[in-house]
Design a protein around this motif. Structure first.
Motif, PDB file in Angstrom:
ATOM      1  N   ASN A 192       0.793  -1.218   0.000  1.00  0.00           N
ATOM      2  CA  ASN A 192       0.000   0.000   0.000  1.00  0.00           C
ATOM      3  C   ASN A 192       0.832   1.278   0.000  1.00  0.00           C
ATOM      4  OD1 ASN A 192      -2.351  -1.478  -0.021  1.00  0.00           O
ATOM      5  ND2 ASN A 192      -2.489  -1.541   2.203  1.00  0.00           N
ATOM      6  N   GLU A 193       2.137   1.165   0.011  1.00  0.00           N
ATOM      7  CA  GLU A 193       2.978   2.355   0.005  1.00  0.00           C
ATOM      8  C   GLU A 193       3.079   2.906  -1.406  1.00  0.00           C
ATOM      9  OE1 GLU A 193       6.758   2.037   1.872  1.00  0.00           O
ATOM     10  OE2 GLU A 193       6.019   0.635   3.363  1.00  0.00           O
ATOM     11  N   ASP A 194       3.148   4.249  -1.528  1.00  0.00           N
ATOM     12  CA  ASP A 194       3.346   4.804  -2.857  1.00  0.00           C
ATOM     13  C   ASP A 194       4.845   4.780  -3.184  1.00  0.00           C
ATOM     14  OD1 ASP A 194       4.707   7.292  -2.057  1.00  0.00           O
ATOM     15  OD2 ASP A 194       2.771   7.860  -1.202  1.00  0.00           O
ATOM     16  N   ASN A 195       5.179   5.010  -4.449  1.00  0.00           N
ATOM     17  CA  ASN A 195       6.564   4.909  -4.900  1.00  0.00           C
ATOM     18  C   ASN A 195       7.506   5.887  -4.218  1.00  0.00           C
ATOM     19  OD1 ASN A 195       6.188   2.761  -6.541  1.00  0.00           O
ATOM     20  ND2 ASN A 195       6.017   3.942  -8.432  1.00  0.00           N
ATOM     21  N   SER A 196       6.995   6.996  -3.703  1.00  0.00           N
ATOM     22  CA  SER A 196       7.873   7.972  -3.061  1.00  0.00           C
ATOM     23  C   SER A 196       8.448   7.441  -1.748  1.00  0.00           C
ATOM     24  CB  SER A 196       7.128   9.288  -2.811  1.00  0.00           C
ATOM     25  OG  SER A 196       6.090   9.081  -1.867  1.00  0.00           O
ATOM     26  N   SER A 197       7.820   6.438  -1.161  1.00  0.00           N
ATOM     27  CA  SER A 197       8.326   5.884   0.097  1.00  0.00           C
ATOM     28  C   SER A 197       9.092   4.578  -0.136  1.00  0.00           C
ATOM     29  CB  SER A 197       7.178   5.657   1.079  1.00  0.00           C
ATOM     30  OG  SER A 197       6.286   4.699   0.558  1.00  0.00           O
ATOM     31  N   GLN A 198       9.358   4.265  -1.395  1.00  0.00           N
ATOM     32  CA  GLN A 198      10.084   3.047  -1.724  1.00  0.00           C
ATOM     33  C   GLN A 198      11.325   3.382  -2.532  1.00  0.00           C
ATOM     34  OE1 GLN A 198       7.366   0.305  -3.555  1.00  0.00           O
ATOM     35  NE2 GLN A 198       6.569  -0.289  -1.579  1.00  0.00           N
ATOM     36  N   VAL A 199      12.288   2.489  -2.491  1.00  0.00           N
ATOM     37  CA  VAL A 199      13.540   2.691  -3.216  1.00  0.00           C
ATOM     38  C   VAL A 199      13.790   1.481  -4.113  1.00  0.00           C
ATOM     39  CG1 VAL A 199      14.619   4.233  -1.543  1.00  0.00           C
ATOM     40  CG2 VAL A 199      14.769   1.790  -1.205  1.00  0.00           C
ATOM     41  N   PRO A 200      14.491   1.674  -5.238  1.00  0.00           N
ATOM     42  CA  PRO A 200      14.783   0.546  -6.126  1.00  0.00           C
ATOM     43  C   PRO A 200      15.563  -0.546  -5.396  1.00  0.00           C
ATOM     44  CG  PRO A 200      15.282   2.623  -7.195  1.00  0.00           C
ATOM     45  CD  PRO A 200      14.988   2.935  -5.748  1.00  0.00           C
ATOM     46  N   ASN A 201      15.357  -1.779  -5.811  1.00  0.00           N
ATOM     47  CA  ASN A 201      15.986  -2.902  -5.117  1.00  0.00           C
ATOM     48  C   ASN A 201      17.387  -3.241  -5.630  1.00  0.00           C
ATOM     49  OD1 ASN A 201      15.544  -4.236  -7.535  1.00  0.00           O
ATOM     50  ND2 ASN A 201      14.268  -5.836  -6.665  1.00  0.00           N
ATOM     51  N   THR A 202      17.973  -2.409  -6.463  1.00  0.00           N
ATOM     52  CA  THR A 202      19.272  -2.688  -7.076  1.00  0.00           C
ATOM     53  C   THR A 202      20.332  -3.055  -6.051  1.00  0.00           C
ATOM     54  OG1 THR A 202      18.732  -1.090  -8.787  1.00  0.00           O
ATOM     55  CG2 THR A 202      21.026  -1.767  -8.623  1.00  0.00           C
ATOM     56  N   TYR A 203      20.526  -2.223  -5.049  1.00  0.00           N
ATOM     57  CA  TYR A 203      21.580  -2.471  -4.061  1.00  0.00           C
ATOM     58  C   TYR A 203      21.251  -3.678  -3.189  1.00  0.00           C
ATOM     59  CZ  TYR A 203      23.208   2.124  -5.420  1.00  0.00           C
ATOM     60  OH  TYR A 203      23.652   3.189  -6.135  1.00  0.00           O
ATOM     61  N   LEU A 204      20.004  -3.786  -2.807  1.00  0.00           N
ATOM     62  CA  LEU A 204      19.610  -4.910  -1.962  1.00  0.00           C
ATOM     63  C   LEU A 204      19.868  -6.233  -2.677  1.00  0.00           C
ATOM     64  CD1 LEU A 204      18.460  -5.219   0.873  1.00  0.00           C
ATOM     65  CD2 LEU A 204      16.193  -5.369  -0.132  1.00  0.00           C
ATOM     66  N   ARG A 205      19.587  -6.289  -3.974  1.00  0.00           N
ATOM     67  CA  ARG A 205      19.871  -7.498  -4.759  1.00  0.00           C
ATOM     68  C   ARG A 205      21.358  -7.807  -4.763  1.00  0.00           C
ATOM     69  NH1 ARG A 205      17.112  -5.640  -9.469  1.00  0.00           N
ATOM     70  NH2 ARG A 205      19.169  -5.626 -10.364  1.00  0.00           N
ATOM     71  N   GLN A 206      22.194  -6.791  -4.967  1.00  0.00           N
ATOM     72  CA  GLN A 206      23.644  -6.995  -4.986  1.00  0.00           C
ATOM     73  C   GLN A 206      24.135  -7.503  -3.638  1.00  0.00           C
ATOM     74  OE1 GLN A 206      24.875  -3.064  -6.260  1.00  0.00           O
ATOM     75  NE2 GLN A 206      25.823  -4.026  -8.040  1.00  0.00           N
ATOM     76  N   PHE A 207      23.688  -6.887  -2.570  1.00  0.00           N
ATOM     77  CA  PHE A 207      24.129  -7.280  -1.233  1.00  0.00           C
ATOM     78  C   PHE A 207      23.686  -8.705  -0.920  1.00  0.00           C
ATOM     79  CE2 PHE A 207      23.675  -2.558  -0.025  1.00  0.00           C
ATOM     80  CZ  PHE A 207      24.882  -2.261  -0.636  1.00  0.00           C
ATOM     81  N   PHE A 208      22.467  -9.034  -1.313  1.00  0.00           N
ATOM     82  CA  PHE A 208      21.926 -10.372  -1.081  1.00  0.00           C
ATOM     83  C   PHE A 208      22.820 -11.419  -1.746  1.00  0.00           C
ATOM     84  CE2 PHE A 208      18.785 -13.783  -2.123  1.00  0.00           C
ATOM     85  CZ  PHE A 208      18.444 -14.123  -0.822  1.00  0.00           C
ATOM     86  N   ARG A 209      23.184 -11.190  -3.004  1.00  0.00           N
ATOM     87  CA  ARG A 209      24.066 -12.133  -3.708  1.00  0.00           C
ATOM     88  C   ARG A 209      25.443 -12.187  -3.059  1.00  0.00           C
ATOM     89  NH1 ARG A 209      21.544 -10.154  -8.784  1.00  0.00           N
ATOM     90  NH2 ARG A 209      23.151  -8.578  -8.762  1.00  0.00           N
ATOM     91  N   TYR A 210      25.981 -11.040  -2.704  1.00  0.00           N
ATOM     92  CA  TYR A 210      27.315 -10.984  -2.103  1.00  0.00           C
ATOM     93  C   TYR A 210      27.373 -11.741  -0.778  1.00  0.00           C
ATOM     94  CZ  TYR A 210      31.508  -9.100   0.074  1.00  0.00           C
ATOM     95  OH  TYR A 210      32.715  -8.971   0.699  1.00  0.00           O
ATOM     96  N   LEU A 211      26.320 -11.652   0.000  1.00  0.00           N
ATOM     97  CA  LEU A 211      26.296 -12.289   1.317  1.00  0.00           C
ATOM     98  C   LEU A 211      25.898 -13.765   1.265  1.00  0.00           C
ATOM     99  CD1 LEU A 211      24.726  -9.364   3.337  1.00  0.00           C
ATOM    100  CD2 LEU A 211      27.080 -10.207   3.502  1.00  0.00           C
ATOM    101  N   GLY A 212      25.662 -14.285   0.091  1.00  0.00           N
ATOM    102  CA  GLY A 212      25.395 -15.717  -0.029  1.00  0.00           C
ATOM    103  C   GLY A 212      23.941 -16.078  -0.250  1.00  0.00           C
ATOM    104  N   SER A 213      23.115 -15.113  -0.564  1.00  0.00           N
ATOM    105  CA  SER A 213      21.708 -15.374  -0.892  1.00  0.00           C
ATOM    106  C   SER A 213      20.992 -16.248   0.128  1.00  0.00           C
ATOM    107  CB  SER A 213      21.596 -15.999  -2.293  1.00  0.00           C
ATOM    108  OG  SER A 213      22.148 -15.154  -3.252  1.00  0.00           O
ATOM    109  N   ARG A 214      21.217 -15.998   1.397  1.00  0.00           N
ATOM    110  CA  ARG A 214      20.529 -16.755   2.457  1.00  0.00           C
ATOM    111  C   ARG A 214      19.170 -16.122   2.737  1.00  0.00           C
ATOM    112  NH1 ARG A 214      25.728 -15.701   4.846  1.00  0.00           N
ATOM    113  NH2 ARG A 214      24.646 -14.136   6.044  1.00  0.00           N
ATOM    114  N   GLU A 215      18.145 -16.932   2.719  1.00  0.00           N
ATOM    115  CA  GLU A 215      16.798 -16.411   2.969  1.00  0.00           C
ATOM    116  C   GLU A 215      16.694 -15.761   4.344  1.00  0.00           C
ATOM    117  OE1 GLU A 215      13.247 -18.390   1.800  1.00  0.00           O
ATOM    118  OE2 GLU A 215      14.321 -19.589   0.311  1.00  0.00           O
ATOM    119  N   SER A 216      17.534 -16.177   5.278  1.00  0.00           N
ATOM    120  CA  SER A 216      17.481 -15.584   6.621  1.00  0.00           C
ATOM    121  C   SER A 216      17.815 -14.092   6.596  1.00  0.00           C
ATOM    122  CB  SER A 216      18.432 -16.319   7.565  1.00  0.00           C
ATOM    123  OG  SER A 216      19.758 -16.286   7.074  1.00  0.00           O
TER     124      SER A 216
END
Length: 101
Positions: free
Chosen positions: A3-27
């Motif tokens: 329900n949040e509008d786009n102004s309160s959200q940020v692109p997932n680019t960095y989060l995706r990179q960090f997730f892969r770098y840290l081993g893609s653990r669902e935790s």
């Protein structure tokens, strides 16, 4: 959060990179609205609270207080923005970066 509008959200680019770098653990995504599948979406957006929770999870799991600095150095220059980020990326270590800034 859907329900949040786009102004309160940020692109997932960095989060995706960090997730892969840290081993893609669902935790790493515990307590967020993200899953590995939604994170893989190229034009995805995340709430700021999801970003914060992800970094809390990463810090707790890595047991490394400076994990944010480590993750900040993971980004390629093409993904970084502005002169401050360029200085951080080009510096040999954190002390050198702080001297340049």
């Amino acid at each position: 959060m859907p329900n949040e509008d786009n102004s309160s959200q940020v692109p997932n680019t960095y989060l995706r990179q960090f997730f892969r770098y840290l081993g893609s653990r669902e935790s790493l995504l515990a307590g967020t609205s993200e899953t590995p599948d939604t994170l893989a979406k190229l034009d995805g957006r995340n709430s700021f609270s999801d970003y914060c929770q992800f970094f809390r999870n990463a810090r707790e799991q890595a047991q490394q207080p400076g994990i944010g600095l480590v993750l900040g150095r993971v980004n390629q220059l093409a993904n970084m923005h502005g002169p401050v980020s360029t200085v951080a990326f080009q510096s040999s270590d954190m002390a050198d970066c702080l001297r340049l800034l």
